[in-house]
Design a protein around this motif. Structure first.
Motif, mmCIF file in Angstrom:
data_model
loop_
_atom_site.group_PDB
_atom_site.id
_atom_site.type_symbol
_atom_site.label_atom_id
_atom_site.label_comp_id
_atom_site.label_asym_id
_atom_site.label_seq_id
_atom_site.Cartn_x
_atom_site.Cartn_y
_atom_site.Cartn_z
ATOM 1 N N ASP A 259 -19.783 65.673 -22.253
ATOM 2 C CA ASP A 259 -21.094 65.849 -21.717
ATOM 3 C C ASP A 259 -22.088 64.755 -22.011
ATOM 4 N N GLY A 260 -21.748 64.279 -23.124
ATOM 5 C CA GLY A 260 -22.671 63.126 -23.839
ATOM 6 C C GLY A 260 -23.747 64.071 -24.459
ATOM 7 N N THR B 241 -23.188 58.422 -36.809
ATOM 8 C CA THR B 241 -23.659 58.702 -35.645
ATOM 9 C C THR B 241 -22.971 58.003 -34.408
ATOM 10 N N LEU B 242 -22.033 56.800 -34.651
ATOM 11 C CA LEU B 242 -21.516 56.255 -33.831
ATOM 12 C C LEU B 242 -22.691 55.758 -32.915
ATOM 13 N N GLU B 243 -22.173 55.923 -31.443
ATOM 14 C CA GLU B 243 -23.038 55.288 -30.555
ATOM 15 C C GLU B 243 -24.004 56.436 -29.971
ATOM 16 N N TYR B 244 -24.391 57.508 -30.740
ATOM 17 C CA TYR B 244 -24.852 58.475 -30.273
ATOM 18 C C TYR B 244 -26.427 58.594 -31.104
ATOM 19 N N TYR B 245 -27.384 59.087 -30.593
ATOM 20 C CA TYR B 245 -28.609 59.454 -31.021
ATOM 21 C C TYR B 245 -28.571 60.685 -31.420
ATOM 22 N N ALA C 49 -26.988 66.174 -30.615
ATOM 23 C CA ALA C 49 -26.520 64.652 -30.438
ATOM 24 C C ALA C 49 -26.431 64.328 -29.134
ATOM 25 N N PHE C 50 -26.880 63.067 -28.648
ATOM 26 C CA PHE C 50 -26.691 62.791 -27.135
ATOM 27 C C PHE C 50 -26.559 61.427 -27.107
ATOM 28 N N SER C 51 -25.890 60.848 -25.881
ATOM 29 C CA SER C 51 -25.598 59.599 -25.732
ATOM 30 C C SER C 51 -26.821 58.818 -24.795
ATOM 31 N N SER C 52 -27.007 57.665 -24.899
ATOM 32 C CA SER C 52 -28.154 57.051 -24.032
ATOM 33 C C SER C 52 -27.827 57.264 -22.369
ATOM 34 N N SER C 53 -26.511 57.220 -22.209
ATOM 35 C CA SER C 53 -26.201 57.663 -20.837
ATOM 36 C C SER C 53 -26.576 58.835 -20.307
ATOM 37 N N PHE C 54 -26.463 59.835 -21.183
ATOM 38 C CA PHE C 54 -26.940 61.165 -20.956
ATOM 39 C C PHE C 54 -28.545 61.570 -20.813
ATOM 40 N N ASP D 138 -24.348 77.970 -15.937
ATOM 41 C CA ASP D 138 -24.356 76.748 -14.828
ATOM 42 C C ASP D 138 -24.554 75.398 -15.394
ATOM 43 N N LYS D 139 -23.532 74.684 -14.921
ATOM 44 C CA LYS D 139 -23.398 73.282 -16.005
ATOM 45 C C LYS D 139 -24.527 72.435 -15.621
ATOM 46 N N THR D 140 -25.081 72.321 -14.256
ATOM 47 C CA THR D 140 -26.009 71.241 -13.857
ATOM 48 C C THR D 140 -27.133 71.874 -14.690
ATOM 49 N N LEU D 141 -27.455 73.057 -14.670
ATOM 50 C CA LEU D 141 -28.773 73.791 -15.087
ATOM 51 C C LEU D 141 -28.805 73.375 -16.516
ATOM 52 N N TYR D 142 -27.656 73.608 -17.205
ATOM 53 C CA TYR D 142 -27.651 73.387 -18.646
ATOM 54 C C TYR D 142 -27.606 71.780 -19.004
ATOM 55 N N ILE D 143 -27.496 71.197 -18.469
ATOM 56 C CA ILE D 143 -27.566 69.613 -18.567
ATOM 57 C C ILE D 143 -29.024 69.202 -18.392
ATOM 58 N N SER D 144 -29.620 69.830 -17.462
ATOM 59 C CA SER D 144 -31.163 69.523 -17.272
ATOM 60 C C SER D 144 -31.933 70.104 -18.164
ATOM 61 N N ALA D 145 -31.572 71.199 -18.454
ATOM 62 C CA ALA D 145 -32.563 72.095 -19.550
ATOM 63 C C ALA D 145 -32.394 71.231 -20.892
ATOM 64 N N ALA D 146 -31.082 70.702 -21.328
ATOM 65 C CA ALA D 146 -30.924 69.826 -22.528
ATOM 66 C C ALA D 146 -31.818 68.716 -22.428
#
Length: 276
Positions: free
Chosen positions: A11-12, A33-37, A85-90, A139-147
């Motif tokens: 998910d990033g 942290t690799l490439e992640y924030y 943790a999250f990626s820039s693309s996320f 819901d995956k989409t809702l989860y990503i948006s909420a994150a």
């Protein structure tokens, strides 16, 4: 070797208690942290070593760490520290997002990390520990948006603690600072003040400058943002409260129900009763 979670790969984005991460990595307390924030919500005292810089962090703070950093935790159990943790693309969906990721919050030239007070501690517990888990299972989409929205809130809270001197070193950060301050003032004053000039005066800038800033950062004029705020609050009250339309018009600072109805018709094409 530190192993990232499957969720972060897929998910990033991931959020876990620090003790879970320690256990997953066979007790290893060192993380790259690799490439992640990374954002750490600190609810117990902890000692952090980041690239040789050792800091004692007290409970009630947030720690922001940029990519490619070695970080080690000690003097803690980790069960009261939440690791996000999250990626820039996320995260990057707009110019504002890009500016935030590349600001002093994650690339601080004075320190390896950025520390900010954690505001609304109980609310953050609910968002990240309870609400996020419900969204994840529903819901995956809702989860990503909420994150994304939850991370943005933490970053904006931290951004308000960057010194004015640092903000003004870059005109883009300056714009971001004022756009964020405008949103905070709007949340406080929208019921009483609906003109751009009020918020510009509060920020000691011209109405034209405020609009220039909001268009650059948010893609909308200051007036549009004020209108959207009132419309959103109207829909919330009309659809989720037992207030009469007259009571709602008063609650939102309109002089009478007729003016409120005309406002909604102009900006939504619907009367209050149609929205309800």
């Amino acid at each position: 070797m530190y192993v990232i979670t499957d969720q972060l790969k897929e998910d990033g984005f991931s959020t876990n208690r620090l003790d879970y991460i320690f256990k997953r990595n066979n007790g290893i307390r060192k993380i790259n942290t690799l490439e992640y924030y990374s954002i750490y919500i600190i609810l117990e005292n902890v000692r952090i070593n980041v690239e040789g810089q050792v800091l004692d962090i007290h409970a009630g703070n947030m720690v922001f760490v940029g990519p490619q950093k070695n970080i080690e935790f000690s003097n803690c159990n980790g069960n009261n520290i939440l690791a996000i943790a999250f990626s820039s693309s996320f995260y990057e969906r707009s110019l504002k997002d890009s500016l935030l990721l590349n600001s002093q919050i994650f690339f601080n030239y004075r320190s390896q990390i950025f520390i900010s007070p954690l505001l609304h501690i109980d609310e953050m517990r609910v968002i990240f520990l309870d609400r996020m888990e419900r969204f994840k299972n529903k819901d995956k989409t809702l989860y990503i948006s909420a994150a994304h929205n939850a991370i943005e809130r933490l970053i904006l809270d931290a951004f308000s603690h960057i010194t004015d001197e640092d903000v003004k070193k870059n005109v883009q950060f300056d714009y971001l600072y004022y756009a964020n301050r405008f949103k905070v003032l709007l949340q406080r004053d929208y019921k009483e003040f609906k003109k751009v000039s009020h918020y510009a005066n509060e920020l000691n800038i011209s109405s034209r400058k405020l609009t220039e800033m909001t268009e650059y950062i948010l893609g909308k004029t200051a007036k549009q943002i004020i209108i959207e705020k009132i419309v959103d609050e109207s829909k919330r009250l009309l659809q989720h409260s037992d207030y009469t339309i007259s009571q709602i018009s008063y609650e939102l600072g309109f002089t009478n129900e007729g003016n409120y109805t005309n406002f909604l018709k102009k900006h939504t094409g619907k009367s209050p009763s149609m929205i309800r």
